[in-house]
Enzyme design. Sequence first.
Site, PDB file in Angstrom:
ATOM      1  N   GLY A  39       0.861  -1.175  -0.007  1.00 20.35           N
ATOM      2  CA  GLY A  39       0.021   0.032   0.060  1.00 20.35           C
ATOM      3  C   GLY A  39       0.813   1.220   0.131  1.00 20.35           C
ATOM      4  O   GLY A  39       0.648   2.314   0.735  1.00 20.35           O
ATOM      5  N   ALA A  40       1.919   1.214  -0.981  1.00 18.50           N
ATOM      6  CA  ALA A  40       2.753   2.423  -1.039  1.00 18.50           C
ATOM      7  C   ALA A  40       2.499   3.492  -1.589  1.00 18.50           C
ATOM      8  O   ALA A  40       3.242   4.513  -1.651  1.00 18.50           O
ATOM      9  CB  ALA A  40       4.440   1.810  -1.260  1.00 18.50           C
ATOM     10  N   ASN A  41       1.363   3.501  -2.209  1.00 20.43           N
ATOM     11  CA  ASN A  41       1.128   4.666  -3.206  1.00 20.43           C
ATOM     12  C   ASN A  41       0.286   5.769  -2.350  1.00 20.43           C
ATOM     13  O   ASN A  41       0.071   6.850  -3.000  1.00 20.43           O
ATOM     14  CB  ASN A  41       0.248   4.324  -4.220  1.00 20.43           C
ATOM     15  N   GLY A  43      -0.946   7.638   1.807  1.00 16.34           N
ATOM     16  CA  GLY A  43      -0.943   7.756   3.016  1.00 16.34           C
ATOM     17  C   GLY A  43       0.175   7.402   3.822  1.00 16.34           C
ATOM     18  O   GLY A  43       1.308   7.697   3.446  1.00 16.34           O
ATOM     19  N   GLY A  45       1.993   4.271   3.741  1.00 15.62           N
ATOM     20  CA  GLY A  45       2.645   3.628   2.986  1.00 15.62           C
ATOM     21  C   GLY A  45       3.483   4.450   2.170  1.00 15.62           C
ATOM     22  O   GLY A  45       4.810   4.193   2.168  1.00 15.62           O
ATOM     23  N   SER A 168      -4.133  -1.326  14.531  1.00 14.11           N
ATOM     24  CA  SER A 168      -4.962  -0.023  14.867  1.00 14.11           C
ATOM     25  C   SER A 168      -5.241   0.058  16.437  1.00 14.11           C
ATOM     26  O   SER A 168      -5.286  -1.339  16.996  1.00 14.11           O
ATOM     27  CB  SER A 168      -6.261  -0.060  13.884  1.00 14.11           C
ATOM     28  N   TYR A 193     -13.721  -4.488  10.793  1.00  9.55           N
ATOM     29  CA  TYR A 193     -12.380  -3.886  10.560  1.00  9.55           C
ATOM     30  C   TYR A 193     -11.685  -4.279  11.862  1.00  9.55           C
ATOM     31  O   TYR A 193     -10.548  -4.456  11.965  1.00  9.55           O
ATOM     32  CB  TYR A 193     -12.591  -2.185  10.662  1.00  9.55           C
TER      33      TYR A 193
HETATM   34  N1  LIG Z   1      -5.038   6.519   9.287  1.00  8.69           N
HETATM   35  C1  LIG Z   1      -5.271   6.214  10.411  1.00  8.69           C
HETATM   36  O1  LIG Z   1      -5.764   6.928  11.089  1.00  8.69           O
HETATM   37  C2  LIG Z   1      -5.140   4.886  10.660  1.00  8.69           C
HETATM   38  C3  LIG Z   1      -5.601   4.488  11.992  1.00  8.69           C
HETATM   39  C4  LIG Z   1      -5.258   3.057  12.435  1.00  8.69           C
HETATM   40  C5  LIG Z   1      -4.604   2.110  11.566  1.00  8.69           C
HETATM   41  N2  LIG Z   1      -4.272   2.669  10.317  1.00  8.69           N
HETATM   42  C6  LIG Z   1      -3.587   1.655   9.275  1.00  8.69           C
HETATM   43  O2  LIG Z   1      -2.556   2.291   8.578  1.00  8.69           O
HETATM   44  C7  LIG Z   1      -2.605   1.526   7.260  1.00  8.69           C
HETATM   45  C8  LIG Z   1      -2.176   2.423   6.386  1.00  8.69           C
HETATM   46  O3  LIG Z   1      -3.533   3.299   6.095  1.00  8.69           O
HETATM   47  P1  LIG Z   1      -3.658   4.702   5.786  1.00  8.69           P
HETATM   48  O4  LIG Z   1      -4.057   5.234   6.970  1.00  8.69           O
HETATM   49  O5  LIG Z   1      -2.192   5.071   5.215  1.00  8.69           O
HETATM   50  O6  LIG Z   1      -4.739   4.766   4.541  1.00  8.69           O
HETATM   51  P2  LIG Z   1      -4.429   4.939   2.676  1.00  8.69           P
HETATM   52  O7  LIG Z   1      -4.238   6.359   2.568  1.00  8.69           O
HETATM   53  O8  LIG Z   1      -6.027   4.758   2.457  1.00  8.69           O
HETATM   54  O9  LIG Z   1      -3.537   4.018   2.434  1.00  8.69           O
HETATM   55  C9  LIG Z   1      -4.109   2.539   2.287  1.00  8.69           C
HETATM   56  C10 LIG Z   1      -3.229   1.855   1.360  1.00  8.69           C
HETATM   57  O10 LIG Z   1      -3.662   0.490   1.364  1.00  8.69           O
HETATM   58  C11 LIG Z   1      -3.787   0.061  -0.083  1.00  8.69           C
HETATM   59  N3  LIG Z   1      -4.780  -0.988  -0.224  1.00  8.69           N
HETATM   60  C12 LIG Z   1      -6.107  -0.965   0.060  1.00  8.69           C
HETATM   61  N4  LIG Z   1      -6.728  -2.123  -0.548  1.00  8.69           N
HETATM   62  C13 LIG Z   1      -5.694  -2.664  -1.072  1.00  8.69           C
HETATM   63  C14 LIG Z   1      -5.584  -4.072  -1.796  1.00  8.69           C
HETATM   64  N5  LIG Z   1      -6.618  -4.890  -2.021  1.00  8.69           N
HETATM   65  N6  LIG Z   1      -4.462  -4.471  -2.239  1.00  8.69           N
HETATM   66  C15 LIG Z   1      -3.271  -3.589  -2.288  1.00  8.69           C
HETATM   67  N7  LIG Z   1      -3.171  -2.498  -1.590  1.00  8.69           N
HETATM   68  C16 LIG Z   1      -4.677  -2.027  -0.994  1.00  8.69           C
HETATM   69  C17 LIG Z   1      -4.355   1.505  -0.839  1.00  8.69           C
HETATM   70  O11 LIG Z   1      -4.402   1.477  -2.223  1.00  8.69           O
HETATM   71  P3  LIG Z   1      -5.404   2.265  -2.928  1.00  8.69           P
HETATM   72  O12 LIG Z   1      -4.841   3.539  -3.026  1.00  8.69           O
HETATM   73  O13 LIG Z   1      -5.166   1.661  -4.411  1.00  8.69           O
HETATM   74  O14 LIG Z   1      -6.697   2.300  -2.477  1.00  8.69           O
HETATM   75  C18 LIG Z   1      -3.455   2.324  -0.081  1.00  8.69           C
HETATM   76  O15 LIG Z   1      -2.272   2.218  -0.891  1.00  8.69           O
HETATM   77  C19 LIG Z   1      -3.793   0.600   7.440  1.00  8.69           C
HETATM   78  O16 LIG Z   1      -3.128  -0.750   7.576  1.00  8.69           O
HETATM   79  C20 LIG Z   1      -4.679   1.120   8.278  1.00  8.69           C
HETATM   80  O17 LIG Z   1      -5.542   0.051   8.797  1.00  8.69           O
HETATM   81  C21 LIG Z   1      -4.517   3.667   9.730  1.00  8.69           C
END
Ligand SMILES: NC(=O)c1ccc[n+]([C@@H]2O[C@H](COP(=O)([O-])OP(=O)(O)OC[C@H]3O[C@@H](n4cnc5c(N)ncnc54)[C@H](OP(=O)(O)O)[C@@H]3O)[C@@H](O)[C@H]2O)c1
Length: 321
Positions: A39-41, A43, A45, A168, A193
């Site tokens: 998920g490097a593209n 947030g 990642g 989380s 979730y």
């Molecule tokens: N942000 C918060 O407040 C928060 C809080 C607790 C935990 N987290 C955890 O942090 C991690 C990163 O999330 P983030 O906040 O950075 O959110 P994000 O910006 O939505 O990034 C999530 C990444 O995961 C990718 N992804 C989703 N479904 C996928 C799939 N089927 N195959 C491959 N990649 C997939 C997304 O790709 P697309 O761009 O193509 O959708 C995106 O690159 C997650 O595990 C999340 O549960 C975040």
Amino acid sequence: MEHAAPTIQATPSQNPPARHRWALRDMPDQHGRRVVVTGANSGLGFLTSRELARRGAHVIMTARDMTKGRNAEAAIRAMRPAGSVELRELDLADLAQVRAFGTRLWAEGRAVDVLVNNAGIMMPPHSLTQQGHELQFGVNHLAHFLLTALLLPCLRESRDGRIVTVSSDLHKRGHIHFDDLAGERGYGRIAYYAQSKFANVLFALELDRRLKAKGLPTKSVLAHPGYAATNLQFNGPSGVLKLFMHIGNRFLAQPAEMGVLPQLYAATAPEVEGGQFFGPDGKNEKKGHPTLVQPIDRGRDAEMARRLWLESERLTGASFP
Ligand SMILES: NC(=O)c1ccc[n+]([C@@H]2O[C@H](COP(=O)([O-])OP(=O)(O)OC[C@H]3O[C@@H](n4cnc5c(N)ncnc54)[C@H](OP(=O)(O)O)[C@@H]3O)[C@@H](O)[C@H]2O)c1
């Protein structure tokens, strides 16, 4: 020179005063390290990839959408990082892709120093992966379980191999619905979730126990970002939930640049030990600099973790070496 350490709290009764608020400037040099980020593209990642590359690492960025992936890769390259990045396609909602990705990396015969199990999806309507698993459980847990199994031989080639699994704070509300993992009888977006993030905790701690039992130096570590403003809040939720997320992101969340620190700390700080969990040091672990945090007690239930492990092996066909 004293080494920069975060505000570690070993147990509640031993809380030392905050010694140091770990930040990007404290990240050690990463030249020579090869890192895989899911998920490097977007947030966290994206920021993980960017900052590790800026410190000299070679980062294998994975994305399910290659257009978004190429944009992210180009944005990092444009910064002329000290290290390098490359992009590979990986849709975690398809275990066949996970297997192909892992097998190819192994066939390249080179060590992987860090695997960041970061990608995630939050609170979508009930939907299934290619193999028919509930989407959040499938992407957030099962795919990373299989990926870790496939990359473990590469991680063992590293002198400081680490698996960082991003969970989380919501794992505390999670239960494993062993009798309905696919959510066919009673799907709740938040409950499922939380299940997937609880599964992250059970998995990472069970992996740590297994690595230690085998006397292996590879570390399994957990991190969570608190509440960080990313795309997570917009990709899954819909309707009123999405509206709440908009408001929350605007007024309650910390910047993603802060939320990424616990996983960067877990991936790079020399003093990190297997089985540790890092999150923000602010009130209710929502904001702040990395500190040692504790999983919910149930997260250390070795019997439940073993049961999840066996079930995950059955559902993914993974076999840990
Ligand atoms: N942000 C918060 O407040 C928060 C809080 C607790 C935990 N987290 C955890 O942090 C991690 C990163 O999330 P983030 O906040 O950075 O959110 P994000 O910006 O939505 O990034 C999530 C990444 O995961 C990718 N992804 C989703 N479904 C996928 C799939 N089927 N195959 C491959 N990649 C997939 C997304 O790709 P697309 O761009 O193509 O959708 C995106 O690159 C997650 O595990 C999340 O549960 C975040």
